[in-house]
Scaffold this active site. Structure first.
Site, PDB file in Angstrom:
ATOM      1  N   ASP A   4       0.847  -1.219   0.033  1.00 20.68           N
ATOM      2  CA  ASP A   4       0.026   0.045  -0.137  1.00 20.68           C
ATOM      3  C   ASP A   4       0.789   1.207   0.280  1.00 20.68           C
ATOM      4  O   ASP A   4       1.800   1.388   0.923  1.00 20.68           O
ATOM      5  CB  ASP A   4      -0.930  -0.007   1.094  1.00 20.68           C
ATOM      6  CG  ASP A   4      -2.038   1.101   0.997  1.00 20.68           C
ATOM      7  OD1 ASP A   4      -2.070   1.688   0.124  1.00 20.68           O
ATOM      8  OD2 ASP A   4      -2.991   1.201   2.024  1.00 20.68           O
ATOM      9  N   SER A  64      -7.379   3.196  -0.156  1.00 15.99           N
ATOM     10  CA  SER A  64      -6.931   1.690  -0.083  1.00 15.99           C
ATOM     11  C   SER A  64      -7.960   0.735  -0.610  1.00 15.99           C
ATOM     12  O   SER A  64      -7.765  -0.324  -1.466  1.00 15.99           O
ATOM     13  CB  SER A  64      -6.632   1.181   1.280  1.00 15.99           C
ATOM     14  OG  SER A  64      -5.369   1.916   1.671  1.00 15.99           O
TER      15      SER A  64
END
Length: 208
Positions: free
Chosen positions: A114, A163
């Site tokens: 991420d 995300s």
């Protein structure tokens, strides 16, 4: 009578230039920015009526036209044409790919990091390998892999993703809106779904 530009009047999901894996299932939805439902709607795929092309009857309600759980089974370009109420028309295209697999892999390990931009990778390289006279002492192990790619992370509603829609894009191959996963956000509550890689593998393994 008020006329709208087709790009604003008609919305097609999945969106223009979406890419599909051959056989990947998804929900096909057309919406119109109108307060009335017109029976005068034509949807064609490569010149063939959408219902005939997919072999399924469309559901038409309020201002939407949808055919659920369909797929493109052959690779190549797909051209979508929508005519709504005679006054508005929209054309988009899709790309269907069918990767040639020479040797099936026994195991697949997928790492999703991420927020790892090129700058983050560069800092990791400097900290772990060192740099002398502006030359790196070595590169990261991931940079030694046979295959590498760079992707864009923007969603189709925002340049800055979160995300959720980033993970969704990885898993489905389709752009998503901020805060959504595996679906295209529409004006209706019945949002069109796109099959992700885990669902594809689970479905294919069941069929064996």
């Amino acid at each position: 009578m008020t006329f709208c530009y087709a790009s604003n009047f008609i919305k097609i999901f999945p969106i223009d230039r979406a890419k599909f894996l051959a056989g990947q299932r998804f929900d096909f939805v057309v919406e119109a920015n109108t307060s009335f439902l017109s029976d005068d709607i034509e949807v064609t795929i490569n010149g063939i009526d959408a219902q005939e092309f997919f072999g399924k009857k469309a559901t038409i309600k309020y201002n939407s036209y949808s055919i659920k759980q369909v797929s493109f089974n052959k690779e190549g370009e797909i051209k979508i044409n929508v005519k709504w109420a005679k006054y508005n028309e929209k054309n988009i295209s899709y790309n269907v790919v069918a990767p040639k697999i020479q040797k099936p892999a026994k195991n697949v390990i997928l790492f999703i990091v991420d927020g790892m931009s090129l700058q983050v990778k560069q800092m990791a390289r400097i900290l772990s390998k060192g740099i002398v006279e502006e030359k790196y002492n070595d590169v990261l192990e991931m940079e030694k892999l046979d295959r590498m790619a760079i992707i864009t992370t923007s969603g189709y509603d925002s340049l800055t993703p979160d995300s959720a829609n980033s993970a969704s894009a990885y898993a489905t191959g389709h752009k998503a809106t901020v805060g959504s996963m595996g679906v295209y956000m529409t004006e209706n509550t019945d949002t069109p779904h796109v099959e992700n890689i885990i669902e594809i593998l689970r479905r294919k393994s069941k069929n064996r």
